[in-house]
Design a protein around this motif. Structure first.
Motif, PDB file in Angstrom:
ATOM      1  N   GLU A  23     -51.625 105.353  18.383  1.00 36.82           N
ATOM      2  CA  GLU A  23     -52.448 106.230  18.514  1.00 36.82           C
ATOM      3  C   GLU A  23     -52.480 106.574  19.231  1.00 36.82           C
ATOM      4  N   GLU A  24     -52.085 106.027  20.771  1.00 40.16           N
ATOM      5  CA  GLU A  24     -51.889 106.616  22.158  1.00 40.16           C
ATOM      6  C   GLU A  24     -51.111 108.017  21.456  1.00 40.16           C
ATOM      7  N   THR A  33     -44.623 105.889  25.291  1.00 40.97           N
ATOM      8  CA  THR A  33     -45.787 106.513  25.234  1.00 40.97           C
ATOM      9  C   THR A  33     -45.882 107.071  27.010  1.00 40.97           C
ATOM     10  N   LYS A  78     -46.617 110.593  27.344  1.00 43.49           N
ATOM     11  CA  LYS A  78     -46.949 111.152  28.297  1.00 43.49           C
ATOM     12  C   LYS A  78     -47.361 112.388  29.367  1.00 43.49           C
ATOM     13  N   TYR A 129     -49.128 101.788  20.453  1.00 45.92           N
ATOM     14  CA  TYR A 129     -48.683 102.948  20.879  1.00 45.92           C
ATOM     15  C   TYR A 129     -48.899 103.736  19.959  1.00 45.92           C
ATOM     16  N   SER A 157     -43.359 100.906  25.464  1.00 43.54           N
ATOM     17  CA  SER A 157     -44.425 101.433  27.165  1.00 43.54           C
ATOM     18  C   SER A 157     -42.875 102.577  26.864  1.00 43.54           C
ATOM     19  N   LYS A 203     -52.764 110.665  19.720  1.00 35.88           N
ATOM     20  CA  LYS A 203     -54.027 111.285  20.847  1.00 35.88           C
ATOM     21  C   LYS A 203     -53.424 112.702  21.570  1.00 35.88           C
TER      22      LYS A 203
END
Length: 332
Positions: free
Chosen positions: A92-93, A49, A53, A90, A46, A96
């Motif tokens: 795909e995250e 990501t 972000k 993750y 995590s 994007k």
């Protein structure tokens, strides 16, 4: 440094007798011009990501100085189910968020200036880190540095060989309350964190490192020996520092996951917690990428892993006191 200028530089270096010795470090010099393209190795945690972000969102904090994650190599662990199962989602995250997915570490290194080594499986870190070192790029290595004391030492030896400082830390180094501690007045500390186990890693390397790093953040280096009490649900490790201070770490495997501690100082007891999130760590990572200056010395990070390795040895010996020096010697 563009390709034309680079060719002129090489030609001039050879002509003036600087020669191959200087050319050996040219990749390192070129990588440190100041590019802000970040690459991620490992999308099985995590942390990958969370960092993406923060850096690639619509309105990133100006404190990150325009650094962006531009590419990621998703492969992390090959056989730890809790890691491998995360990779598709993750991936795909981060796609994007504008991140290009590449097929190898080599491909990644051709597209980025600095690297976040995020692979959750420390067994892969030495191999992956060596590729980054050879490319001459600065690198943050997320916890654990490696899955053995021997590999930890090998990674730091490679850092010295390639003259590229590396930064590694748990985000629990920045737990709330730390900022108010005068470390010169610390008499001792008790810290705690979850210490879930993973059979492929030494006990605390996998997760207990969070609480151990909190302990070291307030105590500093200088631990000489540790002893450990271990049950299926809980571990308690007592460290004795060279100046007579003691620090303890409690690792839990039942109940709600929580992080914190108590610091005993000349001015009274201070409470650590709650967890402060990833942002304070990311701020220090960006500073390191910009300057090459590491917020945590190699000596401290290596000692943290020696502390955890000595705790494992104490467990094997039924709780006997084990020196950090002895496990360091055994790992060399």
């Amino acid at each position: 440094m563009d390709s034309l200028n680079r060719r002129h530089f090489i030609k001039a270096a050879v002509t003036t007798g600087v020669g191959l010795q200087f050319m050996d470090i040219l990749p390192t010099l070129a990588a440190h011009v100041g590019g802000k393209r970040i690459g991620i190795i490992g999308l099985d945690t995590s942390h990958s990501t969370a960092f993406t972000k923060a850096l690639n969102g619509d309105n990133p904090d100006t404190i990150y100085d325009g650094y962006k994650v531009v590419a990621a190599y998703p492969q992390g662990s090959m056989d730890i189910e809790s890691s491998t199962s995360r990779i598709p989602a993750y991936t795909e995250e981060v796609k994007k968020l504008g991140v290009e997915i590449v097929g190898s570490v080599k491909d990644l290194l051709s597209k980025v200036d600095v690297v976040l080594l995020e692979t959750n499986d420390g067994r892969l870190h030495l191999q992956q880190a060596l590729e980054v070192f050879k490319a001459g790029k600065r690198m943050f290595i997320d916890k654990p540095v490696a899955a053995s004391m021997k590999d930890v030492l090998a990674i730091y030896a490679a850092s010295k060989k390639y003259n590229i400082p590396i930064f590694s830390a748990s985000s629990l180094r920045y737990i709330k309350g730390i900022e108010s501690i005068d470390k010169k007045k610390v008499l001792g500390a008790d810290t705690y964190s979850p210490a879930t186990l993973e059979k492929t890693h030494p006990d605390f390397f996998w997760y207990g490192i969070h609480g151990v790093e909190t302990l070291y953040t307030v105590m500093g280096t200088g631990c000489k020996s540790v002893s450990r009490v271990s049950t299926p649900d809980t571990d308690i490790v007592i460290g004795v520092w060279a100046d007579g201070r003691t620090g303890t770490f409690r690792g839990t495997r039942t109940g709600k996951h929580d992080y914190g501690g108590t610091v005993f100082t000349q001015d009274g007891n201070k409470i650590l917690g709650p967890y402060a999130g990833y942002e304070p760590l990311l701020v220090d990572i960006i500073k390191y990428f910009k300057t090459g200056e590491v917020p945590v010395t190699p000596e401290e990070t290596i000692e943290i892993f020696a502390f955890m390795e000595a705790a494992d040895e104490s467990k094997r010996q039924g709780g006997k006191s084990v020196t950090l020096e002895s496990v360091m010697k055994a790992s060399k």
